[in-house]
Design a protein around this motif. Structure first.
Motif, short mmCIF file in Angstrom:
data_model
loop_
_atom_site.label_atom_id
_atom_site.label_comp_id
_atom_site.label_asym_id
_atom_site.label_seq_id
_atom_site.Cartn_x
_atom_site.Cartn_y
_atom_site.Cartn_z
N HIS A 350 0.99 -1.23 0.06
CA HIS A 350 -0.10 0.04 -0.08
C HIS A 350 0.86 1.25 -0.08
O HIS A 350 1.83 1.24 0.74
CB HIS A 350 -0.90 0.03 1.34
N ASP A 351 0.43 2.33 -0.76
CA ASP A 351 1.08 3.50 -0.73
C ASP A 351 0.00 4.60 -1.09
O ASP A 351 -0.75 4.27 -2.04
CB ASP A 351 2.27 3.69 -1.68
N PRO A 352 -0.11 5.75 -0.28
CA PRO A 352 -0.96 6.66 -0.70
C PRO A 352 -1.17 7.24 -1.87
O PRO A 352 -2.01 7.42 -2.50
CB PRO A 352 -0.65 7.79 0.46
N VAL A 353 0.09 7.39 -2.60
CA VAL A 353 0.06 8.06 -3.96
C VAL A 353 0.81 7.31 -5.09
O VAL A 353 0.75 7.40 -6.22
CB VAL A 353 0.42 9.50 -4.02
N ALA A 354 1.95 6.40 -4.60
CA ALA A 354 2.95 5.84 -5.58
C ALA A 354 2.34 4.38 -6.11
O ALA A 354 2.96 3.96 -6.87
CB ALA A 354 4.36 5.48 -4.94
N MET A 355 1.15 3.89 -6.02
CA MET A 355 0.58 2.65 -6.36
C MET A 355 0.72 2.72 -7.94
O MET A 355 1.04 1.76 -8.50
CB MET A 355 -0.52 2.29 -5.72
N PRO A 356 0.21 3.62 -8.57
CA PRO A 356 0.06 3.58 -10.03
C PRO A 356 1.53 3.26 -10.67
O PRO A 356 1.96 2.54 -11.66
CB PRO A 356 -0.45 5.04 -10.39
#
Ligand code: NAD
Length: 449
Positions: A350-356
């Motif tokens: 999980h990552d708040p912004v880096a998943m894409p």
């Protein structure tokens, strides 16, 4: 002033938006047509707090525009910023291909006297090479400036609007006065503009990043020593950081430094030194320590997990190389994930912004969870790799009951070992006393690879 910023990445976009914010007419140009098209619709290619509002407002007010026509963007400019990437070459030196391509275009496109600024991080001597490339075609005079950028991803807009200092390597009065005028709105509170010769400005950027990387590797080694001798690196850090000669910044141990700057800049500076027969031994060690540190977290996980079952599964919190960015270039998370995968562990991240960005890099080799708690369901351990604020005060009870085994390996020292023990977790972090409570046979073993 009319400004052309060539290269619309993390640096170029911030520079362009902030210069437009102070009233300049700015064209940001890039060869990436998709990126430019999205920017025209105010869709940012990067996550950077505060930047979207600047782009939207200045584009709406007509001070900021985006184009793939590099030559056109240069034609009417008073100042041209070169902000293209300088990735590492195979031998560690900075690859100047994009910078020299742009220089060639500038030479062919000049229609008036112009100041040409290298904003990209480039080795000593690059401004001379750029000047030579421009001079091959130029029909107008131009003035070279080296203006290294010190912004931090995640705080880039603030850093540019309120810099600690502005470093300007310039060798003509015209260049100095144009640049002083351009930067005047950003140094109103008395922060200095430091003028110097071009070679010194080019070297200043590398020396700054090398110094910061050195502090990180130094603290990581001290943390590793703390684990062996039963000391607590948090206390050591506070003890030394309150010494004014040392200061508190960049003393936090962790899973190693990453990002698009420190690793490549340390390598490039070491290469520059080797090339001129002056070895920078400290820097060679800084890099070696950092490479080693990136593997240590995975070693701790494997050691703490013990014999791995068929379906061993680990949750990862944090993928970007630091908080407040989606940048995964050289992120320690990539090394930790590769090590765990090769040890046979399944991963849900999980990552708040880096998943894409992580999906783009890792495809389906790992799983992704919509929420940080979802990642924990049925996992044998949690590994924390990025210090996102939302991980600092989680619902510990929910974490404990979601995990198959309440085991946390914290690569960012977000929680206190005593508290975690009381809450019923097996908790290992970097360089703190609780780690030294591991029985000797469970101490991290040799590198995984
Ligand atoms: P980036 O990869 O995010 O952006 C570079 C941009 O340049 C890309 O959009 C690419 O399409 C474009 N480009 C490449 N060749 C081009 C060409 N010939 N003409 C026009 N555009 C071209 O890179 P970045 O992170 O913005 O870094 C740029 C420079 O600034 C590097 O030298 C870097 O070391 C330095 N720097 C980066 C940071 C940071 O935090 N990212 C901080 C300080 C300095």
């Amino acid at each position: 002033m009319n400004i052309s910023v060539i290269g619309t990445g993390y640096v170029g976009l911030v520079v362009g938006a902030c210069l437009a914010e102070t009233g300049n007419d700015v064209i940001c140009a890039d060869v990436d047509a998709g990126k430019i098209e999205r920017l025209k619709q105010n869709e940012l290619p990067i996550y950077e707090p505060g930047l979207e509002a600047y782009v939207e407002r200045n584009q709406r007010d007509g001070r900021l525009s985006f184009s793939t026509d590099i030559a056109w963007s240069i034609g009417e400019a008073d100042v041209v910023f070169i902000a293209v990437g300088t990735p590492p070459d195979e031998d560690g030196s900075a690859d100047l291909r994009h910078v020299l391509d742009v220089a060639d275009t500038i030479g062919k496109s000049l229609r008036r006297e112009v100041v040409v600024v290298t904003k990209s991080t480039v080795p000593v001597g690059t401004a001379s090479r750029v000047a030579k490339a421009i001079g091959t075609h130029a029909k107008h005079s131009f003035h070279m400036v080296s203006n290294p950028e010190f912004l931090k991803e995640g705080a880039a807009v603030d850093d540019f609007m309120k810099p600690d200092r502005v470093v300007l390597g310039a060798e003509t009065d015209h260049a100095r006065s144009v640049m002083a005028e351009l930067y005047a709105p950003f140094v109103r509170t008395g922060r200095p503009i430091i003028f110097m010769d071009i070679a010194s400005a080019e070297l200043t950027k590398y020396a700054a990043n090398a110094m910061l990387a050195t502090r990180i590797s130094f603290m990581n080694e001290i943390a590793n020593l703390c684990e062996r001798v039963g000391a607590n690196v948090d206390l050591v850090r506070r003890g030394i950081g309150s010494d004014e000669r040392i200061g508190p910044s960049f003393l936090f141990p962790g899973p190693g430094y990453g990002g698009s700057c420190f690793p490549k800049d340390v390598q490039a500076l070491a290469k520059t030194a080797r090339d001129c027969g002056a070895s920078l031994q400290v820097l060679e060690a800084v890099e070696e320590v950092n490479a080693r540190q990136k593997h240590r977290v995975a070693e701790k996980v494997v050691t703490a997990l013990g014999p791995l079952g068929q379906d061993a599964r680990v949750a990862v919190w944090g993928l970007s190389f630091k908080a407040n960015t989606d940048d995964m270039r050289e992120s320690p998370a990539l090394t930790v994930i590769e090590d765990l995968l090769s040890a046979g562990v399944r991963i849900v991240a999980h990552d708040p912004v880096a998943m894409p960005e992580a999906r783009r890099r890792l495809n389906s080799r790992i799983g992704f969870a919509e929420s940080s708690y979802d990642a924990l369901q049925g996992s044998d351990a949690l590994v924390i790799l990025t210090d996102w604020n939302e991980y600092r005060h989680p619902d510990f009870e929910r974490m404990r009951t979601s995990l198959r085994r309440p085991l946390i390996i914290d690569g960012r020292n977000l929680y206190t070992p005593d508290k975690m023990k009381k809450l019923g977790f097996e908790y290992y972090s970097i360089g703190r006393a609780a780690d030294s409570a591991l029985p000797p046979q469970q101490k991290p073993g040799p590198p995984l690879r």
